[in-house]
Design an enzyme around this catalytic site. Structure first.
Site, PDB file in Angstrom:
ATOM      1  N   GLY A 131      -9.022  12.684  17.864  1.00 30.76           N
ATOM      2  CA  GLY A 131      -9.529  12.982  16.520  1.00 30.76           C
ATOM      3  C   GLY A 131      -9.814  14.458  16.410  1.00 30.76           C
ATOM      4  O   GLY A 131      -8.977  15.255  15.969  1.00 30.76           O
ATOM      5  N   ILE A 158      -5.612   6.644   8.644  1.00 29.20           N
ATOM      6  CA  ILE A 158      -4.778   7.330   7.656  1.00 29.20           C
ATOM      7  C   ILE A 158      -5.223   6.952   6.244  1.00 29.20           C
ATOM      8  O   ILE A 158      -4.975   5.832   5.773  1.00 29.20           O
ATOM      9  CB  ILE A 158      -3.271   7.011   7.878  1.00 29.20           C
ATOM     10  N   GLY A 243      -8.430  21.470   2.732  1.00 23.36           N
ATOM     11  CA  GLY A 243      -9.000  20.132   2.600  1.00 23.36           C
ATOM     12  C   GLY A 243     -10.512  20.145   2.703  1.00 23.36           C
ATOM     13  O   GLY A 243     -11.206  19.380   2.031  1.00 23.36           O
ATOM     14  N   GLN A 341     -35.035   7.096  -0.829  1.00 28.39           N
ATOM     15  CA  GLN A 341     -36.457   6.987  -0.506  1.00 28.39           C
ATOM     16  C   GLN A 341     -37.307   6.999  -1.781  1.00 28.39           C
ATOM     17  O   GLN A 341     -38.233   6.207  -1.950  1.00 28.39           O
ATOM     18  CB  GLN A 341     -36.857   8.149   0.428  1.00 28.39           C
ATOM     19  N   GLU A 368     -11.937  15.160   8.072  1.00 33.66           N
ATOM     20  CA  GLU A 368     -11.418  16.539   7.921  1.00 33.66           C
ATOM     21  C   GLU A 368     -12.212  17.546   8.769  1.00 33.66           C
ATOM     22  O   GLU A 368     -12.448  18.676   8.364  1.00 33.66           O
ATOM     23  CB  GLU A 368     -11.327  16.924   6.440  1.00 33.66           C
ATOM     24  N   THR A 370     -15.426  16.962  11.856  1.00 34.83           N
ATOM     25  CA  THR A 370     -16.842  16.556  11.875  1.00 34.83           C
ATOM     26  C   THR A 370     -17.743  17.785  11.698  1.00 34.83           C
ATOM     27  O   THR A 370     -17.285  18.937  11.812  1.00 34.83           O
ATOM     28  CB  THR A 370     -17.187  15.921  13.237  1.00 34.83           C
TER      29      THR A 370
END
Ligand code: CAA
Length: 386
Positions: A131, A158, A243, A341, A368, A370
Site C-alpha cells: 500500500g 480499487i 489526487g 459529541q 491516496e 496515509t
C-alpha cells in the site's frame, strides 16, 4: 494577493452546489445504507463538466483550473462523500495523468469518455501486500517481441473497480530497477484476462464501490502504454499529488457539512434553560472547529494554486498537496468527532447524518497516502533527509 474567486470559479461552484443539493443530498442516506453505486448522479455530474473539471473542452471537459476543482469537490462532498470519491478518482487519478502523459489518441479515447460522464475510470496501484510501499508491487507486465505486454497479478482496494470501464494500471516491467522499473498501462475491463474479486464492505463512503481486480495473461497493446516504459512510478506520484488536493477538498466538504449542522444545532438545542451554544465549553468547540476548517481550506487552495503553476511548467506541488491533505483530513476527523459529541445521542443515531460524516471522514486519513505518508513526504521535503 487576492482571496476572491473568479466568475468562472464561482460559476462551477454554483453548478456543483445545485446538483449536490438537488440530486445528491436527498439520496445520500439511501446510498449510504444500501451501498448502491450512484450511476445516474455520476452521469449528471459528468454531463455538467464535473467529471473532467480541468480537462480542456477539446477532450470533453470543463476546461477549468485546479481551484475550481477544489470548490466543486467541496460542494459534492458536503452532500455525500461517496459521490466525491468517484468524482475525485475520475478527475484527479484518471483524467489528470492521461492529460499529462498520454498521446493525442489516448486523450481522445480515454479522457473524453470519463470527462463526459459516459464511463467510469479507476486507478490501480495498491496490491494486497503493498500500500504505502508502492514500489513493492508484484503485478508484472512482460514485453513481447511485437511491443505488446502480458500482464499478470492482483490489485486491491480499487475505487470504482466494480464499475470502471477503463483503468490506469501500474505494473512492474523490470524488477531490478525498483521504482524505475514500473510502467503505466491503460486497461479496458471488457477485455479477456481481466477479472474482479469481491466488493469490499466499508465503514464509510459506502456507495463508492471498491474491489480487488486480477489480471491473467491480459494483453496490453503497445499503444496502450501510458508514458514511457519505466516512467510509471513518476506518473503515479505526480497523479497522487493532484489526487491529494482532491481528497483534502473532500475532507473539507465533509467537515463543513458537520460544522454547519452543529452551528444550527447548538442554537436550537437547550439544556439547563439555555441554548447549548451559550455554554463556553460548546463555544470553544465551535471556535476550534471553524479555525481548523478555514486553515484546511486555505492550505488546500494554496496547493491548488501551486498545481495551476505546475500545469504551466512551474515547480512541483508535492509538499503543498501533502500539507493540505494531512491538515484537511485530520481536521475532518476532529471536526466530525466534535460534531458527534455536541449532538450527543442524536449524533450517534442514524436519524441524523452526523454519524455518516464521522464514518466518511476516516477514509481521508487513509487513502491516496496515509497521514503517516504525508508526514514522511513533508519531512523529507523540509529536511532533505530520507
Ligand atoms: N512527483 C514526481 N516524482 C516523484 C514524486 C512526486 N511526487 N515522488 C517521488 N518521485 C520520484 C522520485 O524523484 C524518484 O525518482 P528517481 O528514481 O528518478 O530519483 C522516484 O519517484 C522514487 O522516489 P522515492 O525514492 O522517494 O520513493 P519511495 O519508494 O521512498 O516512496 C513514497 C515514496 C512517498 C513513500 C511513495 O511510495 C508514496 O507516496 N506512497 C504512498 C502511496 C499511495 O499514496 N497510495 C495510495 C493508493 S491509490 C488510492 O488510494 C486511490 C484510491 O483508491 C482513491
Amino acid at each position: 494577493m487576492d482571496f476572491s474567486f473568479t466568475e468562472e470559479q464561482l460559476m462551477i461552484q454554483d453548478v456543483a452546489r445545485r446538483i449536490a443539493q438537488e440530486k445528491i443530498a436527498p439520496s445520500a442516506e439511501h446510498h449510504d445504507q444500501t451501498g448502491e453505486f450512484p450511476l445516474e448522479n455520476i452521469r449528471t455530474l459528468g454531463e455538467n463538466g464535473l467529471m473532467g473539471i480541468e480537462v480542456p473542452a477539446e477532450y470533453g471537459g470543463a476546461g477549468m483550473d485546479p481551484v475550481s476543482y477544489v470548490l466543486a469537490m467541496i460542494e459534492v462532498a458536503a452532500a455525500d462523500a461517496a459521490h466525491s470519491t468517484i468524482m475525485s478518482v475520475n478527475n484527479s487519478l484518471f483524467c489528470n495523468g492521461i492529460l499529462k502523459y498520454g498521446t493525442e489518441e489516448q486523450k481522445q479515447k480515454y479522457v473524453r469518455a470519463i470527462a463526459e460522464g459516459r464511463e467510469i475510470g479507476a486507478f490501480a496501484l495498491t496490491e494486497p501486500q503493498s500500500g504505502s510501499d508502492a514500489t513493492a508491487m508484484r503485478c508484472k507486465a512482460v514485453r513481447q517481441a511485437d511491443g505488446s505486454y502480458v500482464v499478470n497479478g492482483k490489485k486491491s482496494w480499487i475505487t470504482s473497480g466494480p464499475v470502471a470501464k477503463y483503468i490506469v494500471l501500474f505494473a512492474m516491467t523490470d524488477q531490478d530497477k525498483g521504482a524505475r522499473g514500473i510502467t503505466a498501462f491503460l486497461i479496458d475491463t471488457d477485455r479477456e484476462g481481466f477479472g474482479r474479486g469481491k466488493t469490499e464492505p466499508k465503514l464509510g463512503i459506502r456507495a463508492s464501490a471498491t474491489c480487488e481486480i486480477e489480471f491473467n495473461d491480459y494483453v496490453v497493446r503497445a499503444d496502450e502504454v501510458l508514458g514511457a516504459e519505466g516512467e510509471g512510478f513518476k506518473i503515479a506520484m505526480t497523479v497522487l499529488d493532484a489526487g491529494r488536493i482532491g481528497i483534502a477538498s473532500q475532507a473539507i466538504g465533509i467537515a463543513r457539512a458537520a460544522y454547519e449542522a452543529t452551528v444550527e444545532y447548538v442554537k436550537e438545542r437547550k439544556a439547563f434553560g439555555q441554548p447549548i451554544g451559550a455554554f463556553q465549553m460548546t463555544q470553544a468547540k465551535i471556535a476550534d472547529m471553524k479555525c481548523r476548517l478555514d486553515a484546511a481550506l486555505l492550505l488546500t487552495l494554496r496547493a491548488a494554486w501551486q498545481k495551476g503553476r505546475f500545469d504551466q511548467g512551474g515547480a512541483r506541488f508535492s509538499n503543498e498537496a501533502a500539507i493540505a491533505k494531512l491538515t484537511a483530513s485530520e481536521a475532518a476527523m476532529w471536526i466530525t468527532h466534535q460534531a458527534l459529541q455536541i449532538h450527543g445521542g442524536m449524533g450517534y443515531s442514524k436519524e441524523m447524518p452526523i454519524e455518516r460524516y464521522f464514518r466518511d471522514a476516516k477514509i481521508t486519513e487513509i487513502y491516496e497516502g496515509t497521514s503517516e505518508i504525508q508526514r514522511l513526504v513533508i519531512a523529507r521535503n523540509e529536511t532533505g533527509l530520507r
